[in-house]
Design an enzyme around this catalytic site. Structure first.
Site, short mmCIF file in Angstrom:
data_model
loop_
_atom_site.label_atom_id
_atom_site.label_comp_id
_atom_site.label_asym_id
_atom_site.label_seq_id
_atom_site.Cartn_x
_atom_site.Cartn_y
_atom_site.Cartn_z
CG ASN A 57 -18.85 55.19 40.65
OD1 ASN A 57 -18.06 56.02 41.11
ND2 ASN A 57 -19.13 55.13 39.37
CB SER A 84 -10.34 54.69 42.93
OG SER A 84 -10.91 55.28 44.08
CB THR A 114 -17.45 53.94 46.73
OG1 THR A 114 -18.44 54.71 46.06
CG2 THR A 114 -16.53 53.29 45.72
CB THR A 130 -17.23 57.38 48.09
OG1 THR A 130 -17.23 57.26 46.68
CG2 THR A 130 -16.16 56.50 48.68
CG ASP A 178 -14.88 55.29 39.15
OD1 ASP A 178 -15.51 56.28 38.75
OD2 ASP A 178 -14.68 55.06 40.36
#
Length: 576
Positions: free
Chosen positions: A403, A454, A401, A383, A425
Protein backbone atom coordinates in the site's frame (compact mmCIF):
# COMPACT_ATOMS: atom_id res chain seq x y z
CA UNK A 1 25.21 11.36 -15.12
CA UNK A 2 24.87 7.88 -16.57
CA UNK A 3 22.91 6.73 -13.52
CA UNK A 4 20.33 9.43 -14.11
CA UNK A 5 19.83 8.91 -17.83
CA UNK A 6 16.30 7.62 -17.35
CA UNK A 7 15.26 10.78 -15.53
CA UNK A 8 16.93 12.90 -18.17
CA UNK A 9 15.16 10.92 -20.88
CA UNK A 10 11.80 11.32 -19.16
CA UNK A 11 12.21 15.08 -18.77
CA UNK A 12 13.40 15.46 -22.37
CA UNK A 13 10.44 13.42 -23.56
CA UNK A 14 7.95 15.52 -21.61
CA UNK A 15 9.50 18.75 -22.90
CA UNK A 16 9.41 17.58 -26.50
CA UNK A 17 5.88 16.28 -26.24
CA UNK A 18 4.60 19.42 -24.54
CA UNK A 19 6.23 21.64 -27.15
CA UNK A 20 4.50 19.78 -29.97
CA UNK A 21 7.90 19.24 -31.54
CA UNK A 22 7.44 15.53 -32.17
CA UNK A 23 4.72 13.20 -33.32
CA UNK A 24 3.38 10.37 -31.21
CA UNK A 25 5.00 7.65 -33.25
CA UNK A 26 8.28 9.55 -33.51
CA UNK A 27 8.46 10.56 -29.85
CA UNK A 28 11.89 10.82 -28.19
CA UNK A 29 11.52 7.45 -26.52
CA UNK A 30 14.12 4.73 -26.25
CA UNK A 31 13.22 1.68 -28.31
CA UNK A 32 11.68 -1.28 -26.50
CA UNK A 33 13.86 -4.27 -25.71
CA UNK A 34 13.53 -6.96 -28.38
CA UNK A 35 13.65 -10.71 -27.72
CA UNK A 36 12.49 -13.88 -29.46
CA UNK A 37 12.06 -16.31 -26.60
CA UNK A 38 10.94 -14.63 -23.40
CA UNK A 39 10.71 -11.29 -21.63
CA UNK A 40 10.40 -9.89 -18.12
CA UNK A 41 9.55 -6.26 -17.38
CA UNK A 42 9.74 -5.07 -13.78
CA UNK A 43 10.92 -2.03 -11.85
CA UNK A 44 14.13 -3.86 -10.81
CA UNK A 45 16.65 -5.10 -13.36
CA UNK A 46 18.02 -7.59 -10.83
CA UNK A 47 14.58 -9.11 -10.34
CA UNK A 48 13.94 -9.17 -14.09
CA UNK A 49 17.22 -11.02 -14.65
CA UNK A 50 16.13 -13.58 -12.03
CA UNK A 51 12.95 -14.18 -14.02
CA UNK A 52 14.72 -14.50 -17.36
CA UNK A 53 17.13 -17.03 -15.87
CA UNK A 54 14.14 -19.18 -14.90
CA UNK A 55 12.77 -18.89 -18.45
CA UNK A 56 16.12 -19.85 -19.96
CA UNK A 57 16.22 -22.95 -17.75
CA UNK A 58 12.86 -24.18 -19.04
CA UNK A 59 10.44 -22.52 -16.65
CA UNK A 60 7.19 -21.01 -17.84
CA UNK A 61 5.87 -17.50 -17.24
CA UNK A 62 4.26 -18.47 -13.93
CA UNK A 63 7.50 -20.00 -12.61
CA UNK A 64 9.39 -16.86 -13.60
CA UNK A 65 6.76 -14.56 -12.10
CA UNK A 66 7.04 -16.27 -8.71
CA UNK A 67 10.82 -15.93 -8.72
CA UNK A 68 10.51 -12.26 -9.71
CA UNK A 69 7.94 -11.60 -7.00
CA UNK A 70 10.16 -12.95 -4.24
CA UNK A 71 13.25 -11.21 -5.65
CA UNK A 72 11.44 -7.87 -5.61
CA UNK A 73 10.68 -8.42 -1.92
CA UNK A 74 14.46 -8.12 -1.45
CA UNK A 75 15.52 -5.57 -4.07
CA UNK A 76 12.54 -3.19 -3.93
CA UNK A 77 11.36 -3.25 -0.29
CA UNK A 78 9.17 -0.16 -0.70
CA UNK A 79 6.61 -2.32 -2.52
CA UNK A 80 7.96 -5.78 -3.31
CA UNK A 81 6.87 -7.96 -0.46
CA UNK A 82 6.11 -11.03 1.55
CA UNK A 83 4.00 -9.01 3.97
CA UNK A 84 1.46 -7.58 1.54
CA UNK A 85 -0.79 -8.88 -1.21
CA UNK A 86 -1.98 -8.40 -4.75
CA UNK A 87 -3.36 -9.90 -7.92
CA UNK A 88 -1.96 -12.13 -10.65
CA UNK A 89 -3.60 -12.30 -14.07
CA UNK A 90 -2.64 -15.33 -16.16
CA UNK A 91 -3.30 -16.19 -19.81
CA UNK A 92 -2.12 -19.62 -20.82
CA UNK A 93 -0.87 -20.59 -24.26
CA UNK A 94 -4.13 -22.46 -24.95
CA UNK A 95 -6.16 -19.28 -24.40
CA UNK A 96 -7.44 -20.01 -20.89
CA UNK A 97 -7.37 -17.06 -18.50
CA UNK A 98 -7.58 -16.85 -14.73
CA UNK A 99 -7.04 -14.38 -11.90
CA UNK A 100 -5.29 -15.20 -8.61
CA UNK A 101 -6.61 -12.98 -5.81
CA UNK A 102 -4.13 -12.83 -2.96
CA UNK A 103 -5.35 -9.54 -1.54
CA UNK A 104 -4.91 -9.08 2.20
CA UNK A 105 -7.81 -9.89 4.53
CA UNK A 106 -9.02 -7.96 7.57
CA UNK A 107 -8.17 -9.73 10.86
CA UNK A 108 -10.92 -11.30 12.93
CA UNK A 109 -10.52 -8.51 15.47
CA UNK A 110 -11.23 -5.85 12.83
CA UNK A 111 -14.40 -3.80 13.15
CA UNK A 112 -16.20 -1.14 11.14
CA UNK A 113 -15.16 1.78 13.38
CA UNK A 114 -11.78 0.53 14.62
CA UNK A 115 -9.96 3.62 13.34
CA UNK A 116 -12.32 6.20 14.83
CA UNK A 117 -11.75 7.98 18.15
CA UNK A 118 -14.46 8.55 20.76
CA UNK A 119 -15.64 11.60 18.83
CA UNK A 120 -16.04 9.66 15.61
CA UNK A 121 -12.98 11.21 13.98
CA UNK A 122 -10.25 9.27 12.20
CA UNK A 123 -7.29 8.36 14.41
CA UNK A 124 -4.01 9.83 13.19
CA UNK A 125 -0.49 8.38 13.48
CA UNK A 126 0.19 5.23 15.51
CA UNK A 127 -2.91 3.05 15.75
CA UNK A 128 -4.40 4.48 12.57
CA UNK A 129 -5.13 2.67 9.31
CA UNK A 130 -1.82 3.95 7.96
CA UNK A 131 0.92 3.56 10.56
CA UNK A 132 2.00 0.77 12.84
CA UNK A 133 0.85 -2.66 13.92
CA UNK A 134 -2.90 -2.05 13.68
CA UNK A 135 -2.69 -0.90 10.03
CA UNK A 136 -1.97 -4.34 8.56
CA UNK A 137 -4.26 -6.81 6.90
CA UNK A 138 -3.36 -10.51 6.88
CA UNK A 139 -0.68 -10.89 4.16
CA UNK A 140 -1.53 -12.88 1.04
CA UNK A 141 1.57 -12.81 -1.18
CA UNK A 142 3.07 -16.14 -0.12
CA UNK A 143 -0.27 -17.96 -0.45
CA UNK A 144 -0.96 -16.36 -3.82
CA UNK A 145 2.38 -17.35 -5.29
CA UNK A 146 1.93 -20.88 -3.94
CA UNK A 147 -1.52 -21.22 -5.53
CA UNK A 148 -0.22 -20.00 -8.87
CA UNK A 149 2.67 -22.48 -8.80
CA UNK A 150 0.50 -25.38 -7.75
CA UNK A 151 -2.05 -24.88 -10.53
CA UNK A 152 -0.11 -23.25 -13.36
CA UNK A 153 3.61 -23.80 -12.87
CA UNK A 154 5.53 -25.84 -15.44
CA UNK A 155 6.44 -28.59 -12.98
CA UNK A 156 10.11 -28.10 -13.81
CA UNK A 157 10.90 -26.06 -10.70
CA UNK A 158 10.17 -26.67 -7.05
CA UNK A 159 8.97 -24.02 -4.63
CA UNK A 160 12.40 -24.04 -2.96
CA UNK A 161 14.21 -23.52 -6.26
CA UNK A 162 12.09 -20.49 -7.16
CA UNK A 163 12.77 -18.85 -3.77
CA UNK A 164 16.51 -19.49 -3.89
CA UNK A 165 17.48 -16.38 -5.94
CA UNK A 166 15.65 -14.15 -3.45
CA UNK A 167 17.19 -15.93 -0.45
CA UNK A 168 20.64 -15.53 -1.96
CA UNK A 169 20.08 -11.83 -2.68
CA UNK A 170 18.94 -11.29 0.91
CA UNK A 171 21.83 -13.24 2.42
CA UNK A 172 24.67 -12.08 0.18
CA UNK A 173 23.30 -8.63 -0.49
CA UNK A 174 23.11 -6.42 -3.54
CA UNK A 175 24.34 -2.95 -4.46
CA UNK A 176 22.22 -0.02 -3.32
CA UNK A 177 21.48 2.27 -6.24
CA UNK A 178 20.60 5.96 -6.10
CA UNK A 179 16.87 5.23 -6.26
CA UNK A 180 16.86 2.89 -3.25
CA UNK A 181 19.19 5.10 -1.20
CA UNK A 182 16.92 8.08 -1.77
CA UNK A 183 13.80 6.04 -1.04
CA UNK A 184 15.11 4.74 2.30
CA UNK A 185 16.22 8.21 3.39
CA UNK A 186 12.84 9.69 2.43
CA UNK A 187 11.07 7.07 4.57
CA UNK A 188 13.31 7.49 7.61
CA UNK A 189 10.58 9.01 9.79
CA UNK A 190 8.30 6.01 9.23
CA UNK A 191 10.93 3.28 9.38
CA UNK A 192 12.67 4.89 12.32
CA UNK A 193 9.67 4.27 14.60
CA UNK A 194 10.21 0.50 14.77
CA UNK A 195 13.23 -1.40 16.07
CA UNK A 196 13.82 -3.93 13.30
CA UNK A 197 12.86 -1.49 10.53
CA UNK A 198 15.35 1.04 11.89
CA UNK A 199 18.09 -1.56 12.26
CA UNK A 200 17.68 -3.18 8.84
CA UNK A 201 16.89 -0.28 6.55
CA UNK A 202 18.36 2.74 8.34
CA UNK A 203 21.33 1.09 10.11
CA UNK A 204 20.20 2.94 13.24
CA UNK A 205 20.75 6.31 11.59
CA UNK A 206 23.71 5.58 9.31
CA UNK A 207 21.89 5.83 6.00
CA UNK A 208 22.82 3.57 3.12
CA UNK A 209 24.69 5.38 0.39
CA UNK A 210 24.67 4.63 -3.31
CA UNK A 211 27.14 1.85 -4.10
CA UNK A 212 27.05 0.16 -0.69
CA UNK A 213 25.89 -3.43 -0.18
CA UNK A 214 22.67 -4.06 1.74
CA UNK A 215 22.16 -7.46 3.35
CA UNK A 216 18.98 -8.71 5.01
CA UNK A 217 19.90 -11.84 7.04
CA UNK A 218 16.55 -12.03 8.88
CA UNK A 219 14.68 -12.03 5.58
CA UNK A 220 17.11 -14.62 4.19
CA UNK A 221 16.35 -16.85 7.19
CA UNK A 222 12.61 -16.43 6.64
CA UNK A 223 12.99 -17.39 2.98
CA UNK A 224 15.07 -20.42 4.00
CA UNK A 225 12.29 -21.52 6.38
CA UNK A 226 9.79 -21.13 3.53
CA UNK A 227 12.02 -23.23 1.28
CA UNK A 228 12.22 -26.01 3.86
CA UNK A 229 8.69 -25.88 5.26
CA UNK A 230 6.76 -24.82 2.17
CA UNK A 231 4.42 -21.84 1.79
CA UNK A 232 2.25 -22.75 4.80
CA UNK A 233 5.28 -22.12 7.02
CA UNK A 234 4.51 -18.42 6.65
CA UNK A 235 1.00 -19.00 8.02
CA UNK A 236 1.49 -21.86 10.47
CA UNK A 237 5.20 -22.21 11.30
CA UNK A 238 7.95 -20.24 13.01
CA UNK A 239 7.44 -17.19 10.78
CA UNK A 240 3.76 -17.07 11.69
CA UNK A 241 4.65 -17.36 15.37
CA UNK A 242 7.14 -14.49 15.15
CA UNK A 243 4.62 -12.25 13.38
CA UNK A 244 1.81 -13.06 15.83
CA UNK A 245 4.01 -12.57 18.90
CA UNK A 246 5.27 -9.20 17.67
CA UNK A 247 1.71 -8.17 16.92
CA UNK A 248 0.60 -9.13 20.43
CA UNK A 249 3.46 -7.19 22.04
CA UNK A 250 2.42 -4.02 20.20
CA UNK A 251 -1.37 -4.21 20.42
CA UNK A 252 -1.68 -5.35 16.82
CA UNK A 253 -4.68 -7.21 15.47
CA UNK A 254 -3.21 -10.13 13.47
CA UNK A 255 -3.16 -13.43 15.37
CA UNK A 256 -2.03 -16.97 14.61
CA UNK A 257 -5.67 -17.80 13.93
CA UNK A 258 -5.79 -15.05 11.29
CA UNK A 259 -2.64 -16.31 9.61
CA UNK A 260 -3.82 -19.93 9.61
CA UNK A 261 -7.13 -18.87 8.12
CA UNK A 262 -5.77 -16.94 5.15
CA UNK A 263 -6.64 -18.30 1.70
CA UNK A 264 -5.80 -17.08 -1.78
CA UNK A 265 -8.64 -17.37 -4.30
CA UNK A 266 -8.91 -18.04 -7.99
CA UNK A 267 -11.45 -15.84 -9.77
CA UNK A 268 -12.74 -15.33 -13.28
CA UNK A 269 -11.26 -12.22 -14.93
CA UNK A 270 -13.51 -9.44 -16.23
CA UNK A 271 -13.37 -8.87 -19.96
CA UNK A 272 -14.82 -6.79 -22.75
CA UNK A 273 -13.74 -5.34 -26.09
CA UNK A 274 -12.39 -1.97 -27.16
CA UNK A 275 -12.52 -1.28 -30.90
CA UNK A 276 -12.47 -5.04 -31.49
CA UNK A 277 -9.54 -5.79 -29.18
CA UNK A 278 -10.29 -7.98 -26.17
CA UNK A 279 -9.50 -6.46 -22.78
CA UNK A 280 -8.91 -8.92 -19.89
CA UNK A 281 -8.41 -7.55 -16.38
CA UNK A 282 -8.95 -8.06 -12.65
CA UNK A 283 -12.37 -8.57 -11.04
CA UNK A 284 -13.38 -7.39 -7.53
CA UNK A 285 -12.05 -6.93 -4.94
CA UNK A 286 -9.95 -4.99 -7.40
CA UNK A 287 -11.92 -2.13 -8.89
CA UNK A 288 -9.29 -1.87 -11.62
CA UNK A 289 -10.73 -4.08 -14.34
CA UNK A 290 -14.33 -2.89 -13.99
CA UNK A 291 -13.46 0.83 -13.89
CA UNK A 292 -10.99 0.41 -16.78
CA UNK A 293 -13.60 -1.29 -18.98
CA UNK A 294 -16.27 1.24 -18.05
CA UNK A 295 -13.97 4.08 -19.17
CA UNK A 296 -12.96 2.31 -22.38
CA UNK A 297 -16.64 1.70 -23.18
CA UNK A 298 -17.37 5.42 -22.77
CA UNK A 299 -14.37 6.45 -24.89
CA UNK A 300 -15.20 3.96 -27.64
CA UNK A 301 -17.87 6.39 -28.81
CA UNK A 302 -15.32 9.13 -29.51
CA UNK A 303 -12.81 9.23 -32.38
CA UNK A 304 -9.73 9.69 -30.23
CA UNK A 305 -7.39 9.07 -33.14
CA UNK A 306 -8.87 11.99 -35.04
CA UNK A 307 -8.75 14.22 -32.00
CA UNK A 308 -4.98 13.73 -31.71
CA UNK A 309 -3.04 12.06 -28.93
CA UNK A 310 -2.21 15.26 -26.98
CA UNK A 311 -5.15 17.52 -27.81
CA UNK A 312 -7.30 19.39 -25.32
CA UNK A 313 -10.34 17.78 -26.96
CA UNK A 314 -9.06 14.27 -26.22
CA UNK A 315 -7.97 15.09 -22.67
CA UNK A 316 -11.37 16.65 -22.04
CA UNK A 317 -13.40 13.57 -22.96
CA UNK A 318 -10.91 11.29 -21.21
CA UNK A 319 -11.17 13.29 -17.98
CA UNK A 320 -14.97 13.20 -18.20
CA UNK A 321 -14.92 9.42 -18.64
CA UNK A 322 -12.60 9.12 -15.63
CA UNK A 323 -14.86 11.35 -13.53
CA UNK A 324 -17.95 9.23 -14.19
CA UNK A 325 -16.27 5.86 -13.70
CA UNK A 326 -14.64 6.89 -10.42
CA UNK A 327 -17.99 8.16 -9.13
CA UNK A 328 -19.34 4.66 -9.77
CA UNK A 329 -16.28 3.15 -8.11
CA UNK A 330 -17.01 5.05 -4.90
CA UNK A 331 -20.64 3.92 -4.86
CA UNK A 332 -20.60 0.34 -6.04
CA UNK A 333 -17.23 -1.34 -5.57
CA UNK A 334 -16.19 -3.67 -2.73
CA UNK A 335 -15.35 -7.29 -1.94
CA UNK A 336 -17.85 -9.31 -3.97
CA UNK A 337 -17.65 -12.09 -1.36
CA UNK A 338 -19.38 -9.69 1.07
CA UNK A 339 -21.44 -7.24 -1.01
CA UNK A 340 -23.30 -7.19 -4.30
CA UNK A 341 -21.13 -5.52 -6.93
CA UNK A 342 -23.05 -4.92 -10.19
CA UNK A 343 -20.12 -5.86 -12.42
CA UNK A 344 -22.20 -6.83 -15.47
CA UNK A 345 -24.11 -3.57 -15.35
CA UNK A 346 -21.02 -1.40 -14.90
CA UNK A 347 -19.20 -2.90 -17.90
CA UNK A 348 -22.27 -3.02 -20.15
CA UNK A 349 -21.79 -0.97 -23.34
CA UNK A 350 -25.36 0.34 -23.28
CA UNK A 351 -24.73 1.72 -19.79
CA UNK A 352 -21.58 3.43 -21.11
CA UNK A 353 -23.64 4.97 -23.91
CA UNK A 354 -25.93 6.58 -21.33
CA UNK A 355 -22.96 8.02 -19.48
CA UNK A 356 -21.35 9.19 -22.73
CA UNK A 357 -24.50 11.11 -23.59
CA UNK A 358 -24.03 13.22 -20.45
CA UNK A 359 -20.62 14.52 -21.62
CA UNK A 360 -20.66 18.03 -23.09
CA UNK A 361 -17.84 18.31 -25.63
CA UNK A 362 -17.45 22.00 -24.92
CA UNK A 363 -17.79 22.12 -21.16
CA UNK A 364 -16.44 20.13 -18.21
CA UNK A 365 -18.84 18.66 -15.71
CA UNK A 366 -18.33 19.38 -12.04
CA UNK A 367 -17.88 16.46 -9.69
CA UNK A 368 -20.60 17.95 -7.49
CA UNK A 369 -23.13 17.36 -10.25
CA UNK A 370 -21.76 13.98 -11.36
CA UNK A 371 -23.19 11.25 -9.15
CA UNK A 372 -22.94 7.50 -9.42
CA UNK A 373 -24.96 6.16 -12.33
CA UNK A 374 -27.53 3.39 -12.21
CA UNK A 375 -26.13 0.29 -13.91
CA UNK A 376 -28.38 -2.68 -14.43
CA UNK A 377 -28.40 -4.86 -11.34
CA UNK A 378 -27.29 -2.24 -9.25
CA UNK A 379 -4.30 1.93 -3.67
CA UNK A 380 0.00 3.50 -2.19
CA UNK A 381 1.33 4.95 -4.63
CA UNK A 382 4.06 2.40 -3.75
CA UNK A 383 2.73 -0.66 -5.47
CA UNK A 384 4.79 -2.47 -8.09
CA UNK A 385 3.90 -4.33 -11.27
CA UNK A 386 5.77 -6.88 -13.32
CA UNK A 387 4.90 -8.89 -16.37
CA UNK A 388 6.32 -12.02 -17.98
CA UNK A 389 5.85 -13.67 -21.37
CA UNK A 390 7.50 -17.01 -22.16
CA UNK A 391 8.46 -18.62 -25.46
CA UNK A 392 5.29 -20.73 -25.54
CA UNK A 393 3.00 -17.73 -25.23
CA UNK A 394 2.01 -17.94 -21.56
CA UNK A 395 1.50 -14.47 -20.08
CA UNK A 396 1.54 -13.25 -16.47
CA UNK A 397 0.64 -9.73 -15.34
CA UNK A 398 1.14 -9.27 -11.61
CA UNK A 399 0.56 -6.25 -9.39
CA UNK A 400 1.27 -6.45 -5.66
CA UNK A 401 1.82 -3.97 -2.87
CA UNK A 402 2.34 -2.96 0.73
CA UNK A 403 0.00 0.00 0.00
CA UNK A 404 2.06 2.99 1.17
CA UNK A 405 5.81 3.13 0.67
CA UNK A 406 7.24 0.52 3.07
CA UNK A 407 3.68 -0.23 4.18
CA UNK A 408 2.95 0.28 7.86
CA UNK A 409 6.65 0.85 8.55
CA UNK A 410 6.78 -2.28 10.71
CA UNK A 411 9.22 -5.13 10.16
CA UNK A 412 7.88 -8.02 12.23
CA UNK A 413 10.64 -8.71 14.73
CA UNK A 414 13.03 -11.48 13.72
CA UNK A 415 11.50 -12.01 10.26
CA UNK A 416 12.85 -9.23 8.03
CA UNK A 417 9.31 -8.97 6.65
CA UNK A 418 7.82 -5.52 6.14
CA UNK A 419 4.08 -5.48 6.86
CA UNK A 420 1.44 -3.70 4.83
CA UNK A 421 -0.90 -0.84 5.74
CA UNK A 422 -3.71 -2.12 3.52
CA UNK A 423 -6.41 -1.50 6.12
CA UNK A 424 -6.43 2.07 4.79
CA UNK A 425 -7.84 0.72 1.52
CA UNK A 426 -11.06 0.03 3.39
CA UNK A 427 -13.41 2.90 4.04
CA UNK A 428 -12.17 3.56 7.59
CA UNK A 429 -14.97 6.14 7.69
CA UNK A 430 -17.25 5.83 4.64
CA UNK A 431 -17.42 9.13 2.77
CA UNK A 432 -14.07 10.40 4.14
CA UNK A 433 -11.02 10.34 1.80
CA UNK A 434 -8.27 7.76 2.32
CA UNK A 435 -4.52 8.39 1.86
CA UNK A 436 -5.04 8.74 -1.91
CA UNK A 437 -7.92 11.20 -1.55
CA UNK A 438 -10.37 8.51 -2.68
CA UNK A 439 -13.92 8.61 -1.40
CA UNK A 440 -15.11 5.09 -0.60
CA UNK A 441 -18.62 3.90 0.14
CA UNK A 442 -20.40 1.64 2.59
CA UNK A 443 -19.73 -1.43 0.44
CA UNK A 444 -16.05 -1.08 1.33
CA UNK A 445 -16.56 -0.72 5.10
CA UNK A 446 -14.30 -2.82 7.36
CA UNK A 447 -15.42 -6.32 8.36
CA UNK A 448 -13.51 -9.39 9.60
CA UNK A 449 -12.02 -11.57 6.80
CA UNK A 450 -13.09 -9.02 4.17
CA UNK A 451 -10.65 -7.91 1.47
CA UNK A 452 -10.20 -4.16 0.93
CA UNK A 453 -11.01 -2.56 -2.39
CA UNK A 454 -8.04 -2.07 -4.70
CA UNK A 455 -7.16 -0.12 -7.84
CA UNK A 456 -4.63 -2.67 -9.10
CA UNK A 457 -5.21 -3.30 -12.80
CA UNK A 458 -3.01 -6.01 -14.35
CA UNK A 459 -4.35 -6.24 -17.89
CA UNK A 460 -3.88 -8.38 -21.01
CA UNK A 461 -5.04 -7.25 -24.46
CA UNK A 462 -5.72 -9.61 -27.36
CA UNK A 463 -6.01 -8.98 -31.08
CA UNK A 464 -9.48 -9.36 -32.64
CA UNK A 465 -8.37 -12.84 -33.80
CA UNK A 466 -7.75 -13.84 -30.17
CA UNK A 467 -3.94 -13.84 -30.27
CA UNK A 468 -1.84 -12.08 -27.63
CA UNK A 469 -1.11 -8.41 -28.36
CA UNK A 470 0.24 -6.77 -25.19
CA UNK A 471 0.08 -6.74 -21.41
CA UNK A 472 0.56 -3.85 -19.00
CA UNK A 473 0.08 -2.78 -15.40
CA UNK A 474 1.35 -0.15 -13.01
CA UNK A 475 1.59 1.01 -9.40
CA UNK A 476 0.20 4.38 -8.33
CA UNK A 477 -2.87 4.03 -6.10
CA UNK A 478 -5.94 5.28 -7.99
CA UNK A 479 -3.72 6.50 -10.84
CA UNK A 480 -3.09 2.83 -11.70
CA UNK A 481 -6.37 2.50 -13.55
CA UNK A 482 -5.88 5.67 -15.55
CA UNK A 483 -2.27 4.78 -16.35
CA UNK A 484 -3.37 1.46 -17.85
CA UNK A 485 -6.22 3.21 -19.68
CA UNK A 486 -3.87 5.67 -21.35
CA UNK A 487 -1.33 3.02 -22.36
CA UNK A 488 -4.14 1.07 -24.06
CA UNK A 489 -5.45 4.19 -25.84
CA UNK A 490 -1.93 5.19 -26.90
CA UNK A 491 -1.42 1.81 -28.58
CA UNK A 492 -4.86 1.16 -30.09
CA UNK A 493 -5.91 4.69 -30.99
CA UNK A 494 -2.57 6.35 -31.63
CA UNK A 495 -0.41 3.54 -33.00
CA UNK A 496 2.40 3.74 -30.44
CA UNK A 497 4.62 0.82 -29.54
CA UNK A 498 4.67 -0.35 -25.92
CA UNK A 499 7.64 1.84 -24.91
CA UNK A 500 6.22 4.99 -26.50
CA UNK A 501 2.83 4.31 -24.94
CA UNK A 502 4.40 3.99 -21.48
CA UNK A 503 6.69 6.99 -21.86
CA UNK A 504 3.95 9.40 -23.03
CA UNK A 505 2.58 11.99 -20.53
CA UNK A 506 -0.44 11.09 -18.39
CA UNK A 507 -3.42 12.80 -16.84
CA UNK A 508 -5.59 11.68 -13.93
CA UNK A 509 -9.07 12.47 -12.62
CA UNK A 510 -10.71 10.45 -9.85
CA UNK A 511 -14.03 12.37 -9.40
CA UNK A 512 -13.09 13.73 -5.97
CA UNK A 513 -11.19 15.88 -5.37
CA UNK A 514 -12.44 17.71 -8.46
CA UNK A 515 -9.12 18.41 -10.13
CA UNK A 516 -7.29 17.28 -13.24
CA UNK A 517 -3.79 16.08 -12.40
CA UNK A 518 -1.10 16.15 -15.07
CA UNK A 519 2.62 15.47 -15.23
CA UNK A 520 5.45 18.05 -15.28
CA UNK A 521 6.00 19.17 -18.86
CA UNK A 522 3.09 16.94 -19.83
CA UNK A 523 0.65 19.55 -21.15
CA UNK A 524 1.49 22.42 -23.47
CA UNK A 525 0.46 25.85 -22.17
CA UNK A 526 -2.19 26.31 -24.86
CA UNK A 527 -3.61 22.86 -24.01
CA UNK A 528 -3.84 23.84 -20.35
CA UNK A 529 -5.58 27.08 -21.26
CA UNK A 530 -8.02 25.22 -23.52
CA UNK A 531 -8.87 22.76 -20.74
CA UNK A 532 -9.35 25.56 -18.22
CA UNK A 533 -11.60 27.38 -20.69
CA UNK A 534 -13.78 24.26 -20.75
CA UNK A 535 -14.04 24.45 -16.96
CA UNK A 536 -11.45 21.91 -15.84
CA UNK A 537 -9.66 22.64 -12.57
CA UNK A 538 -6.00 21.81 -13.13
CA UNK A 539 -3.87 20.76 -10.19
CA UNK A 540 -1.44 23.28 -8.78
CA UNK A 541 1.09 20.49 -8.28
CA UNK A 542 1.90 18.46 -11.40
CA UNK A 543 3.51 15.11 -10.59
CA UNK A 544 4.68 11.98 -12.33
CA UNK A 545 2.28 9.07 -12.10
CA UNK A 546 2.80 5.34 -12.16
CA UNK A 547 5.58 2.97 -13.13
CA UNK A 548 4.06 0.98 -15.98
CA UNK A 549 5.70 -2.26 -17.10
CA UNK A 550 4.60 -3.91 -20.33
CA UNK A 551 5.32 -6.46 -23.04
CA UNK A 552 3.98 -6.45 -26.60
CA UNK A 553 4.23 -8.95 -29.42
CA UNK A 554 5.22 -7.20 -32.66
CA UNK A 555 2.64 -8.02 -35.30
CA UNK A 556 4.88 -8.42 -38.35
CA UNK A 557 7.74 -10.36 -36.78
CA UNK A 558 6.33 -11.99 -33.64
CA UNK A 559 9.24 -10.52 -31.66
CA UNK A 560 8.53 -9.64 -28.02
CA UNK A 561 8.93 -5.95 -27.18
CA UNK A 562 9.62 -5.21 -23.51
CA UNK A 563 9.14 -1.80 -21.91
CA UNK A 564 9.76 -0.33 -18.48
CA UNK A 565 8.79 3.12 -17.23
CA UNK A 566 11.48 5.84 -17.13
CA UNK A 567 9.58 7.46 -14.24
CA UNK A 568 10.86 4.88 -11.75
CA UNK A 569 12.30 1.64 -13.17
CA UNK A 570 16.03 1.15 -12.73
CA UNK A 571 16.65 -0.24 -16.19
CA UNK A 572 15.13 -1.64 -19.37
CA UNK A 573 13.20 -4.89 -19.62
CA UNK A 574 15.20 -8.10 -19.87
CA UNK A 575 14.69 -10.70 -22.59
CA UNK A 576 16.47 -13.49 -24.37
Amino acid sequence: MIRNWRKTLAILLMLLLASGGVTAVGAASRPPVRARNGMVASTSRIASEVGVDILKRGGNAVDAAIAVGFALAVTWPAAGNLGGGGFMLIRLKDGRTTAIDYREMAPLAASRDMYLDRNGNLIQGEGSSLVGYRASGVPGTVAGMALALQKYGSGRFTWAQLLEPARRLAAEGFTVDYRLARSLRASADLLGRYEDSRRIFLRDGKFYEEGEIIRQPDLAATLARLQKGGPREFYEGETARLIAEDMKRHNGTITLEDLRGYVAKERAPVSSTYRGYKIISMPPPSSGGVVLIEMLNILEGFDLGRMGWASAEKYHVMAEAMRRAFADRAEYMGDADFVNVPVAGLIDKSYAAKLRATINLERASTSAEVKAGKPAGAEAEETTHFTVVDREGNVVANTYTLNGSYGSGVVAKGTGVLLNNEMDDFAAKPGVPNMFGLIQGERNAIAPKKRPLSAMTPTIVLHPDGSFYFTVGSPGGPTIINTVLQVIVNIIDHGMNIQQAIDAPRIHHQWLPDELVYEPYGLAEDTKRALEARGHKLTARPRYMGDAEGIMREEKTGVLLGATDPRLSDGPAVGY
